[in-house]
Scaffold this motif. Sequence first.
Motif, short mmCIF file in Angstrom:
data_model
loop_
_atom_site.label_atom_id
_atom_site.label_comp_id
_atom_site.label_asym_id
_atom_site.label_seq_id
_atom_site.Cartn_x
_atom_site.Cartn_y
_atom_site.Cartn_z
N GLY A 77 3.45 10.29 12.96
CA GLY A 77 4.08 10.04 14.24
C GLY A 77 3.14 9.59 15.36
N HIS A 78 1.88 9.28 15.00
CA HIS A 78 0.92 8.85 16.02
C HIS A 78 1.02 7.36 16.32
CE1 HIS A 78 -0.89 12.79 15.81
NE2 HIS A 78 -1.00 12.66 14.50
N LEU A 102 -6.80 1.20 6.10
CA LEU A 102 -5.35 0.99 6.04
C LEU A 102 -4.64 2.28 5.67
CD1 LEU A 102 -2.89 -0.80 6.30
CD2 LEU A 102 -3.31 -1.60 3.95
N ASP A 103 -5.16 3.00 4.68
CA ASP A 103 -4.54 4.27 4.30
C ASP A 103 -4.55 5.25 5.48
OD1 ASP A 103 -4.03 3.33 1.79
OD2 ASP A 103 -5.54 4.55 0.77
N ALA A 104 -5.65 5.30 6.22
CA ALA A 104 -5.74 6.19 7.38
C ALA A 104 -4.71 5.81 8.45
CB ALA A 104 -7.15 6.16 7.96
N LEU A 105 -4.52 4.50 8.66
CA LEU A 105 -3.53 4.04 9.64
C LEU A 105 -2.10 4.39 9.20
CD1 LEU A 105 -5.05 0.57 10.57
CD2 LEU A 105 -4.91 2.60 12.05
N ILE A 106 -1.84 4.26 7.90
CA ILE A 106 -0.51 4.60 7.39
C ILE A 106 -0.25 6.10 7.54
CG2 ILE A 106 0.89 4.76 5.27
CD1 ILE A 106 -0.37 2.02 4.47
N ARG A 116 0.84 -1.20 0.00
CA ARG A 116 0.00 0.00 0.00
C ARG A 116 0.87 1.25 0.00
NH1 ARG A 116 -5.43 0.87 1.24
NH2 ARG A 116 -5.61 -1.26 0.49
N GLU A 117 1.95 1.26 0.78
CA GLU A 117 2.84 2.42 0.81
C GLU A 117 3.52 2.64 -0.54
OE1 GLU A 117 4.21 2.76 5.46
OE2 GLU A 117 5.26 1.31 4.20
N GLN A 118 3.93 1.56 -1.20
CA GLN A 118 4.59 1.68 -2.49
C GLN A 118 3.63 2.14 -3.58
OE1 GLN A 118 6.37 -2.19 -3.02
NE2 GLN A 118 8.24 -1.59 -1.95
N ARG A 119 2.37 1.76 -3.46
CA ARG A 119 1.37 2.15 -4.45
C ARG A 119 1.14 3.66 -4.41
NH1 ARG A 119 -4.15 -0.02 -3.28
NH2 ARG A 119 -4.48 2.01 -2.37
N GLY A 120 1.26 4.23 -3.22
CA GLY A 120 1.06 5.67 -3.08
C GLY A 120 -0.40 6.05 -3.17
N GLY A 121 -0.64 7.33 -3.14
CA GLY A 121 -2.01 7.83 -3.17
C GLY A 121 -2.69 7.67 -1.83
N GLU A 132 3.05 -0.81 16.18
CA GLU A 132 1.64 -0.53 16.48
C GLU A 132 0.78 -0.65 15.22
OE1 GLU A 132 1.88 2.65 20.12
OE2 GLU A 132 2.51 3.33 18.11
N LEU A 133 1.29 -0.16 14.10
CA LEU A 133 0.55 -0.26 12.84
C LEU A 133 0.31 -1.72 12.48
CD1 LEU A 133 -0.67 0.85 10.24
CD2 LEU A 133 1.65 1.00 9.31
N ARG A 134 1.32 -2.55 12.60
CA ARG A 134 1.15 -3.96 12.25
C ARG A 134 0.16 -4.66 13.20
NH1 ARG A 134 4.86 -1.72 9.89
NH2 ARG A 134 6.02 -2.52 8.12
N PHE A 135 0.25 -4.36 14.49
CA PHE A 135 -0.72 -4.95 15.43
C PHE A 135 -2.14 -4.50 15.09
CE2 PHE A 135 2.70 -5.90 18.59
CZ PHE A 135 2.37 -7.23 18.76
N MET A 136 -2.32 -3.25 14.69
CA MET A 136 -3.65 -2.77 14.34
C MET A 136 -4.17 -3.46 13.09
SD MET A 136 -3.66 1.21 15.43
CE MET A 136 -5.44 1.28 15.57
N VAL A 137 -3.30 -3.74 12.14
CA VAL A 137 -3.71 -4.46 10.94
C VAL A 137 -4.17 -5.88 11.30
CG1 VAL A 137 -2.85 -5.52 8.80
CG2 VAL A 137 -2.37 -3.11 9.29
#
Length: 89
Positions: A76-77, A66-70, A54-59, A82-87
Amino acid sequence: MVPLEPQGQEPIPRIRHAIEGHIASLSIDMATKPGMLGAWEMLWTFADTLILEREQRGGFDPESLLDALIVSKNEGHLDDTELRFMVLT
């Protein structure tokens, strides 16, 4: 519901197997420990792959959790862990 879009349907059987292994970890039988650790590693790799793709795809899709979490991580939140645990949860 926002669909997951990692690599088509291929990861679904692996994730099912990993979840079954993770559930087995809830038993007291120590013989399940290697399976549980393998299951967790598979789930962690799935989350890493999903986020990286998702990060590499951009936009940014305002409908995508997922985009909101990224974005939250990038601001810095959240940290990477933490991101991976939330996923995964």
